[in-house]
Scaffold this motif. Structure first.
Motif, PDB file in Angstrom:
ATOM      1  N   LEU A  17      13.021  39.414   0.861  1.00 46.00           N
ATOM      2  CA  LEU A  17      13.598  39.056  -0.430  1.00 46.00           C
ATOM      3  C   LEU A  17      13.424  40.198  -1.426  1.00 46.00           C
ATOM      4  O   LEU A  17      12.371  40.837  -1.470  1.00 46.00           O
ATOM      5  CB  LEU A  17      12.886  37.805  -0.964  1.00 46.00           C
ATOM      6  N   THR A  18      14.452  40.439  -2.238  1.00 44.59           N
ATOM      7  CA  THR A  18      14.347  41.438  -3.303  1.00 44.59           C
ATOM      8  C   THR A  18      14.163  40.734  -4.649  1.00 44.59           C
ATOM      9  O   THR A  18      14.436  39.537  -4.780  1.00 44.59           O
ATOM     10  CB  THR A  18      15.600  42.335  -3.383  1.00 44.59           C
ATOM     11  N   ARG A  19      13.761  41.490  -5.637  1.00 45.06           N
ATOM     12  CA  ARG A  19      13.573  40.933  -6.977  1.00 45.06           C
ATOM     13  C   ARG A  19      14.889  40.417  -7.546  1.00 45.06           C
ATOM     14  O   ARG A  19      14.929  39.376  -8.184  1.00 45.06           O
ATOM     15  CB  ARG A  19      12.946  41.990  -7.892  1.00 45.06           C
ATOM     16  N   ALA A  20      15.994  41.110  -7.294  1.00 49.20           N
ATOM     17  CA  ALA A  20      17.299  40.660  -7.789  1.00 49.20           C
ATOM     18  C   ALA A  20      17.720  39.362  -7.103  1.00 49.20           C
ATOM     19  O   ALA A  20      18.267  38.458  -7.744  1.00 49.20           O
ATOM     20  CB  ALA A  20      18.354  41.738  -7.579  1.00 49.20           C
ATOM     21  N   GLU A  21      17.466  39.257  -5.803  1.00 44.16           N
ATOM     22  CA  GLU A  21      17.796  38.018  -5.090  1.00 44.16           C
ATOM     23  C   GLU A  21      16.977  36.854  -5.630  1.00 44.16           C
ATOM     24  O   GLU A  21      17.502  35.746  -5.807  1.00 44.16           O
ATOM     25  CB  GLU A  21      17.554  38.190  -3.589  1.00 44.16           C
ATOM     26  N   MET A  22      15.696  37.096  -5.905  1.00 41.10           N
ATOM     27  CA  MET A  22      14.864  36.036  -6.454  1.00 41.10           C
ATOM     28  C   MET A  22      15.369  35.614  -7.830  1.00 41.10           C
ATOM     29  O   MET A  22      15.459  34.422  -8.126  1.00 41.10           O
ATOM     30  CB  MET A  22      13.394  36.467  -6.543  1.00 41.10           C
ATOM     31  N   ALA A  23      15.718  36.579  -8.665  1.00 35.54           N
ATOM     32  CA  ALA A  23      16.230  36.259  -9.998  1.00 35.54           C
ATOM     33  C   ALA A  23      17.493  35.406  -9.886  1.00 35.54           C
ATOM     34  O   ALA A  23      17.674  34.438 -10.634  1.00 35.54           O
ATOM     35  CB  ALA A  23      16.523  37.550 -10.776  1.00 35.54           C
ATOM     36  N   THR A  24      18.349  35.746  -8.944  1.00 36.94           N
ATOM     37  CA  THR A  24      19.597  35.005  -8.751  1.00 36.94           C
ATOM     38  C   THR A  24      19.322  33.571  -8.315  1.00 36.94           C
ATOM     39  O   THR A  24      19.922  32.620  -8.837  1.00 36.94           O
ATOM     40  CB  THR A  24      20.481  35.716  -7.703  1.00 36.94           C
ATOM     41  N   MET A  25      18.405  33.388  -7.364  1.00 40.87           N
ATOM     42  CA  MET A  25      18.098  32.039  -6.881  1.00 40.87           C
ATOM     43  C   MET A  25      17.435  31.196  -7.960  1.00 40.87           C
ATOM     44  O   MET A  25      17.761  30.016  -8.115  1.00 40.87           O
ATOM     45  CB  MET A  25      17.242  32.112  -5.620  1.00 40.87           C
ATOM     46  N   ILE A  26      16.528  31.782  -8.722  1.00 39.21           N
ATOM     47  CA  ILE A  26      15.868  31.044  -9.806  1.00 39.21           C
ATOM     48  C   ILE A  26      16.902  30.630 -10.856  1.00 39.21           C
ATOM     49  O   ILE A  26      16.929  29.477 -11.304  1.00 39.21           O
ATOM     50  CB  ILE A  26      14.750  31.894 -10.459  1.00 39.21           C
ATOM     51  N   ALA A  27      17.775  31.546 -11.241  1.00 34.74           N
ATOM     52  CA  ALA A  27      18.809  31.222 -12.239  1.00 34.74           C
ATOM     53  C   ALA A  27      19.717  30.113 -11.728  1.00 34.74           C
ATOM     54  O   ALA A  27      20.095  29.206 -12.484  1.00 34.74           O
ATOM     55  CB  ALA A  27      19.628  32.466 -12.574  1.00 34.74           C
ATOM     56  N   THR A  28      20.043  30.137 -10.440  1.00 36.78           N
ATOM     57  CA  THR A  28      20.903  29.111  -9.855  1.00 36.78           C
ATOM     58  C   THR A  28      20.205  27.758  -9.827  1.00 36.78           C
ATOM     59  O   THR A  28      20.814  26.731 -10.141  1.00 36.78           O
ATOM     60  CB  THR A  28      21.351  29.537  -8.444  1.00 36.78           C
ATOM     61  N   VAL A  29      18.935  27.744  -9.481  1.00 35.81           N
ATOM     62  CA  VAL A  29      18.175  26.486  -9.491  1.00 35.81           C
ATOM     63  C   VAL A  29      18.124  25.918 -10.904  1.00 35.81           C
ATOM     64  O   VAL A  29      18.334  24.717 -11.115  1.00 35.81           O
ATOM     65  CB  VAL A  29      16.745  26.686  -8.933  1.00 35.81           C
ATOM     66  N   LEU A  30      17.858  26.770 -11.885  1.00 35.27           N
ATOM     67  CA  LEU A  30      17.780  26.299 -13.267  1.00 35.27           C
ATOM     68  C   LEU A  30      19.130  25.797 -13.772  1.00 35.27           C
ATOM     69  O   LEU A  30      19.188  25.007 -14.711  1.00 35.27           O
ATOM     70  CB  LEU A  30      17.249  27.413 -14.177  1.00 35.27           C
ATOM     71  N   ASN A  31      20.210  26.233 -13.120  1.00 34.73           N
ATOM     72  CA  ASN A  31      21.550  25.774 -13.477  1.00 34.73           C
ATOM     73  C   ASN A  31      22.009  24.650 -12.531  1.00 34.73           C
ATOM     74  O   ASN A  31      23.193  24.468 -12.301  1.00 34.73           O
ATOM     75  CB  ASN A  31      22.539  26.942 -13.454  1.00 34.73           C
ATOM     76  N   ARG A  32      21.052  23.956 -11.948  1.00 39.29           N
ATOM     77  CA  ARG A  32      21.287  22.774 -11.102  1.00 39.29           C
ATOM     78  C   ARG A  32      22.120  23.058  -9.864  1.00 39.29           C
ATOM     79  O   ARG A  32      22.982  22.285  -9.484  1.00 39.29           O
ATOM     80  CB  ARG A  32      21.878  21.651 -11.924  1.00 39.29           C
ATOM     81  N   GLY A  33      21.853  24.204  -9.236  1.00 38.63           N
ATOM     82  CA  GLY A  33      22.464  24.510  -7.954  1.00 38.63           C
ATOM     83  C   GLY A  33      23.780  25.251  -7.996  1.00 38.63           C
ATOM     84  O   GLY A  33      24.354  25.546  -6.953  1.00 38.63           O
ATOM     85  N   THR A  34      24.268  25.567  -9.163  1.00 44.11           N
ATOM     86  CA  THR A  34      25.516  26.305  -9.300  1.00 44.11           C
ATOM     87  C   THR A  34      25.213  27.671  -9.899  1.00 44.11           C
ATOM     88  O   THR A  34      24.502  27.759 -10.896  1.00 44.11           O
ATOM     89  CB  THR A  34      26.495  25.555 -10.230  1.00 44.11           C
TER      90      THR A  34
END
Length: 186
Positions: A17-34
């Motif tokens: 995992l990269t830091r950018a990938e983690m940021a993307t997944m966290i942002a997506t989770v906080l946006n309820r999966g989208t």
């Protein structure tokens, strides 16, 4: 979904995992999966993210606060290092920050993070027996997805007191208040 494939349409679950990938997944989770549709700043917060595919997600998770703590930070010197890998402990701290759990001693963040992450009521490492030394284990995409899944079943606030002790690397710690990460050795 929360995790997208890489170039060539491959999911690459065993990939680091990269830091950018983690940021993307966290942002997506906080946006309820989208995947959220964010803009980008004219002048990026970090000098190494301009025109990076994850720029908007990085800007988001580095500006959003949970219990007055940013979910993610840069690495210093005005940089984010979007393509750098990270340890399981760093991933756990990011998830805990997003959930609202804070620590009161940043100089001891690894131990405090491991104490919080391993608590019975949180247990971010459930189902991840391969992670035996999180502070030195580069986390894979599938391991981070499991940690996110574990987190999604937990309260998204650090305002509660949970389990009173946690075992970290064979040392038992008494937890005074989970939300602040105050601990003492038993």
């Amino acid at each position: 979904g929360i995790m997208n494939g890489k170039e060539g349409g491959k999911l690459d679950p065993k990939g680091t995992l990269t830091r950018a990938e983690m940021a993307t997944m966290i942002a997506t989770v906080l946006n309820r999966g989208t995947a959220p549709n964010f803009g980008v700043k004219n002048t990026p917060t970090f000098t190494d993210i301009d025109n990076h595919w994850g720029e908007s997600f990085i800007e988001y998770v580095c500006s959003v606060k949970s219990n007055d703590v940013k979910i993610m930070n840069g690495v210093g010197g005005g940089k984010f290092s979007p393509d750098a890998t990270l340890t399981a402990t760093t991933a756990a701290r990011t998830i805990l920050n997003a959930m609202g759990y804070t620590i009161d001693d940043p100089s001891n963040w690894e131990l405090l993070t491991e104490t919080q992450a391993r608590q019975e009521d949180i247990n971010l490492y459930a189902g991840l027996s391969a992670i035996t030394d999180p502070s030195h284990h580069n986390i894979t995409r599938e391991q981070f997805a499991q940690m996110l899944n574990n987190a999604l079943t937990k309260p998204m606030t650090g305002n509660n007191t949970y389990k009173t002790t946690a075992n970290v690397y064979g040392t038992v710690y008494k937890i005074n208040r989970v939300s602040t990460g105050s601990i003492s050795e038993v």
